[in-house]
Write an enzyme that holds these catalytic residues in place. Structure first.
Site, short mmCIF file in Angstrom:
data_model
loop_
_atom_site.label_atom_id
_atom_site.label_comp_id
_atom_site.label_asym_id
_atom_site.label_seq_id
_atom_site.Cartn_x
_atom_site.Cartn_y
_atom_site.Cartn_z
CB SER A 54 -0.95 0.01 1.20
OG SER A 54 -0.22 0.10 2.41
CE LYS A 93 -2.47 1.95 4.40
NZ LYS A 93 -1.77 0.77 4.96
#
Length: 209
Positions: free
Chosen positions: A127, A165
């Site tokens: 990701s 993230k």
């Protein structure tokens, strides 16, 4: 003036120096005891005395990193390495350096990574590919419970799942943004996300064979 060492202390100091030069890391007490043919307690006692005499310095309670000190009080050039734990699971409510669920350790260049209580977390998935962080990479993190917008962090979601993230705080929610268009932006309430650290580097583990 260099401190005077007993033959046993000098032997341990020379052993530590050669081992660090060869491997880039400090040996464990058990390894040192086995290699030198002495007891674990004797190694521990000698290390304590060598530290008192100012010829080495141990870095923190939870690290076995040892710095050898040169004759003018500077860390020897050989000791440019430090060892940090690879965290198996991030747990809410405990400082990262106090947790016991380790999956080994990682040796870093201490000239590049100077923060206290650094830890590494293995990244799962792609990701964050756009930020150069790939599946299986080790994210090197400094413990921190806050973040600035745009920083890449380790966040604990619902007290259970750790994710790497990019962090953004809005008036009514927290946004955890991936760096890959194949993954959706994650949005949570403020009480659903705990920042546990900021990513300060990446180590890629190269497979051999």
């Amino acid at each position: 003036m260099a401190p005077e060492l007993t033959p046993g202390q000098q032997r341990l100091f020379d052993y530590m120096k050669k081992t660090i030069e060869r491997t880039g890391r400090s040996p464990s007490l058990r390894q040192a005891a086995g290699d030198l043919g002495v007891s674990h307690g004797a190694v521990s006692q000698h290390l304590k005395i060598l530290e008192q005499k100012g010829v080495l310095k141990r870095q923190g309670r939870y690290s076995r990193t040892i710095h050898l000190i040169g004759p003018i009080g500077n860390k020897a050039a050989v000791q440019r390495w430090r060892e940090i734990p690879i965290v198996g699971r991030v747990t809410a409510g405990l400082p990262l350096y106090a947790q016991q669920e380790w999956e080994g350790s990682l040796v870093l260049d201490s000239a590049l990574y100077r923060g206290q209580h650094l830890f590494a977390l293995r990244v799962q998935g792609n990701s964050m590919r756009g930020a150069g962080i790939l599946d299986g990479d080790l994210a090197i993190c400094t413990p921190r419970q806050y973040a600035q917008n745009g920083e890449i962090v380790v966040a604990l979601i619902h007290g259970e799942e750790a994710t790497v993230k990019r962090f953004f705080s809005h008036t009514d929610h927290v946004e955890l943004r991936p760096e890959n268009p194949d993954y959706a932006v994650m949005r949570y309430g403020f009480d659903e996300v705990l920042v546990q650290g900021r990513v300060v580097g990446i180590q890629r583990v190269m497979e051999t064979g």
